[in-house]
Design a protein around this motif. Structure first.
Motif, short mmCIF file in Angstrom:
data_model
loop_
_atom_site.label_atom_id
_atom_site.label_comp_id
_atom_site.label_asym_id
_atom_site.label_seq_id
_atom_site.Cartn_x
_atom_site.Cartn_y
_atom_site.Cartn_z
N SER A 173 0.84 -1.22 0.00
CA SER A 173 0.00 0.00 0.00
C SER A 173 0.86 1.26 0.00
O SER A 173 0.56 2.23 0.68
N THR A 174 1.94 1.23 -0.76
CA THR A 174 2.84 2.38 -0.85
C THR A 174 2.25 3.43 -1.79
O THR A 174 1.47 3.11 -2.69
N PRO A 175 2.59 4.71 -1.60
CA PRO A 175 1.94 5.78 -2.37
C PRO A 175 2.49 5.96 -3.78
O PRO A 175 3.60 5.53 -4.10
N LEU A 176 1.66 6.59 -4.60
CA LEU A 176 2.05 7.01 -5.95
C LEU A 176 2.18 8.52 -5.96
O LEU A 176 1.26 9.23 -5.53
N LEU A 177 3.29 9.02 -6.46
CA LEU A 177 3.53 10.46 -6.54
C LEU A 177 3.60 10.88 -8.00
O LEU A 177 4.36 10.29 -8.78
N GLU A 178 2.81 11.90 -8.39
CA GLU A 178 2.95 12.45 -9.73
C GLU A 178 4.16 13.37 -9.73
O GLU A 178 4.17 14.40 -9.08
N LEU A 233 4.50 9.00 -12.98
CA LEU A 233 4.22 8.71 -11.58
C LEU A 233 5.32 7.85 -10.99
O LEU A 233 5.91 7.02 -11.70
N VAL A 234 5.59 8.02 -9.71
CA VAL A 234 6.61 7.22 -9.04
C VAL A 234 5.95 6.41 -7.93
O VAL A 234 5.27 6.97 -7.06
N LYS A 235 6.12 5.11 -7.98
CA LYS A 235 5.63 4.22 -6.93
C LYS A 235 6.70 4.19 -5.85
O LYS A 235 7.79 3.62 -6.02
N LEU A 236 6.41 4.84 -4.72
CA LEU A 236 7.42 5.08 -3.69
C LEU A 236 7.52 3.88 -2.73
O LEU A 236 6.95 3.87 -1.64
N GLU A 237 8.28 2.89 -3.17
CA GLU A 237 8.43 1.67 -2.39
C GLU A 237 9.27 1.88 -1.13
O GLU A 237 9.35 0.99 -0.27
N GLN A 238 9.88 3.05 -0.98
CA GLN A 238 10.63 3.34 0.23
C GLN A 238 9.75 3.46 1.46
O GLN A 238 10.24 3.47 2.59
N PHE A 239 8.43 3.52 1.25
CA PHE A 239 7.52 3.60 2.39
C PHE A 239 7.15 2.22 2.94
O PHE A 239 6.35 2.11 3.86
N PRO A 269 8.26 -1.14 5.16
CA PRO A 269 9.23 -1.42 6.23
C PRO A 269 10.58 -1.77 5.60
O PRO A 269 10.63 -2.40 4.54
N THR A 270 11.66 -1.36 6.22
CA THR A 270 13.04 -1.49 5.76
C THR A 270 13.35 -0.54 4.61
O THR A 270 14.47 -0.51 4.12
N GLY A 271 12.37 0.25 4.15
CA GLY A 271 12.63 1.27 3.14
C GLY A 271 12.90 0.75 1.75
O GLY A 271 13.60 1.38 0.97
N SER A 272 12.30 -0.39 1.39
CA SER A 272 12.60 -0.99 0.09
C SER A 272 11.49 -1.91 -0.38
O SER A 272 10.79 -2.53 0.42
N ALA A 273 11.38 -2.04 -1.72
CA ALA A 273 10.45 -3.00 -2.31
C ALA A 273 10.85 -4.43 -1.99
O ALA A 273 10.01 -5.33 -1.96
N LYS A 274 12.14 -4.66 -1.76
CA LYS A 274 12.64 -6.03 -1.63
C LYS A 274 12.05 -6.78 -0.42
O LYS A 274 12.10 -8.01 -0.37
N VAL A 275 11.49 -6.05 0.53
CA VAL A 275 10.89 -6.72 1.68
C VAL A 275 9.65 -7.51 1.24
O VAL A 275 9.27 -8.49 1.88
N ARG A 276 9.04 -7.10 0.13
CA ARG A 276 7.89 -7.86 -0.39
C ARG A 276 8.30 -9.28 -0.75
O ARG A 276 7.66 -10.26 -0.38
N MET A 277 9.39 -9.39 -1.51
CA MET A 277 9.81 -10.72 -1.96
C MET A 277 10.52 -11.49 -0.85
O MET A 277 10.45 -12.72 -0.81
N ALA A 278 11.17 -10.79 0.06
CA ALA A 278 11.79 -11.49 1.19
C ALA A 278 10.72 -12.21 2.01
O ALA A 278 10.89 -13.37 2.39
#
Length: 368
Positions: free
Chosen positions: A34-39, A50-56, A58-67
């Protein structure tokens, strides 16, 4: 005599069934997604970046999804048992994700790293209890990706640890299914172009595959550092972390070339210059690979059909790179600081802003 705790006052809203349930989680991993989209940019033709801000995450990264997905899948298959040990080579973001999952679920985690990784990523893994095995970088710079993989494989075999192998583990790609659903839900329209670093293949290919399964006509643009061999060529060294495959590194099965419509390379100078311009223009700090993806998208906006929706996957936060990407001294020492490159990117951005004003003026004058 036992002291009695004070009785909490009951809220008058407690029994109002029309209110949503209490929004509190018990585990940090429940906050993934549920990370935000920024125009970031809009053009006079109605195309937007648009930028999908995966830094939001936990751990500040998209990689936590796959971990999370790789660990849960290993539990289901029996590869991970209570009190088990996880070993993985990482440039940092996958490592922080695995460190989080390990501490939540009672595992030991060993990360095989090198000095190419951002120092704050290494500190974050240690702060969450990870054990680090650090290797030197090869002569001439660049990551020790091949050696990290060899050492991690030997360590896992010797200790009986679970080795996720993020480059070939299908649950890496599967970890991004929710990301695809989030994009379609938040946009209420299709994603015309998805731009992102390739790296292990998980975030870009996994998201694209799920978007297409859901009926999207998305076109995928994969971005890699100059020096990476993912799109062929001899290869060389580079300073972007979290993406790329150096010479001699076998590209993993999670890089689904059929899912990528276009591949391009962006050099370190342009990647870092773009990240620095985004910080000054938008007030958001992106990592170097996200800077490369934004650079590739900015260069293409003018050529796209009117009213296109372009989404860049920003896989991690720039706060991890304050000592590197956002440090002029570090950049100058490595020949990576180029004021002219930043000015070119800023001018391009301003041109898009001016195209919006011009389009509005034309509409006002002609009524068209």
């Amino acid at each position: 005599m036992t002291a009695q705790l004070p009785r909490m006052r009951e809220s008058p809203l407690l029994h109002d069934d029309s209110l949503p349930r209490e929004n509190v989680v018990r585990h940090v991993s429940e906050l993934i997604g549920s990370t935000p989209l920024l125009e970031l940019v809009r053009t006079g033709t109605g195309t937007r970046l648009l930028v999908k801000l995966e830094q939001f995450n936990p751990t500040g990264s998209a990689k936590v999804r796959m971990a999370r997905e790789m660990v849960l899948a290993a539990e289901r298959s029996g590869e991970l048992r209570p009190g088990g040990h996880i070993v993985e080579p990482t440039s940092g973001n996958t490592g922080t994700g695995l460190a989080l999952m390990a501490l939540e679920r009672g595992y030991t985690f060993t990360a095989v790293v090198d000095d190419h990784a951002a120092k704050d990523k290494l500190r974050a893994m240690k702060a969450m209890g990870a054990q680090l095995v650090s290797l030197p970088c090869p002569p001439g710079g660049g990551p020790s990706t091949v050696e990290r993989r060899r050492v991690a494989t030997e360590l896992a075999a010797r200790t009986g640890a679970f080795r996720p192998d993020q480059h070939n583990n299908p649950h890496n790609n599967a970890g991004y299914r929710d990301l695809a659903s989030e994009l379609l839900t938040d946009l209420r329209t299709d994603v015309d172009y998805l731009v992102g670093a390739v790296g292990t293949g998980g975030s870009l290919c996994g998201t694209v595959e799920e978007l297409r399964r859901l009926g999207s006509g998305v076109r995928a643009i994969g971005v890699e550092p100059e020096g990476s061999i993912i799109f062929g060529g001899v290869g060389g060294s580079y300073w972007q972390t979290g993406a790329g495959s150096p010479p001699g590194f076998p590209v993993g099965r999670n890089v689904e070339y059929d899912a990528i419509d276009e591949g391009c390379r962006v050099g370190d100078i342009d990647a870092f210059a773009t990240a620095r311009v985004v910080a000054k223009r938008a007030g958001i700090l992106l990592g170097g690979t996200a800077g490369a993806a934004v650079h590739a998208a900015l260069r293409r906006l003018v050529h796209l059909p009117a009213a296109s929706t372009v989404v860049v996957l920003a896989c991690d936060a720039g706060e991890k790179y304050l000592d590197t990407v956002y440090n002029e001294e570090w950049l100058l020492q490595r020949g990576l600081y180029d004021e002219a490159a930043q000015q070119r990117i800023a001018r391009l951005w301003r041109a898009y802003d001016e195209s919006v004003l011009l389009a509005a003026f034309d509409t006002e004058q002609t009524g068209a």
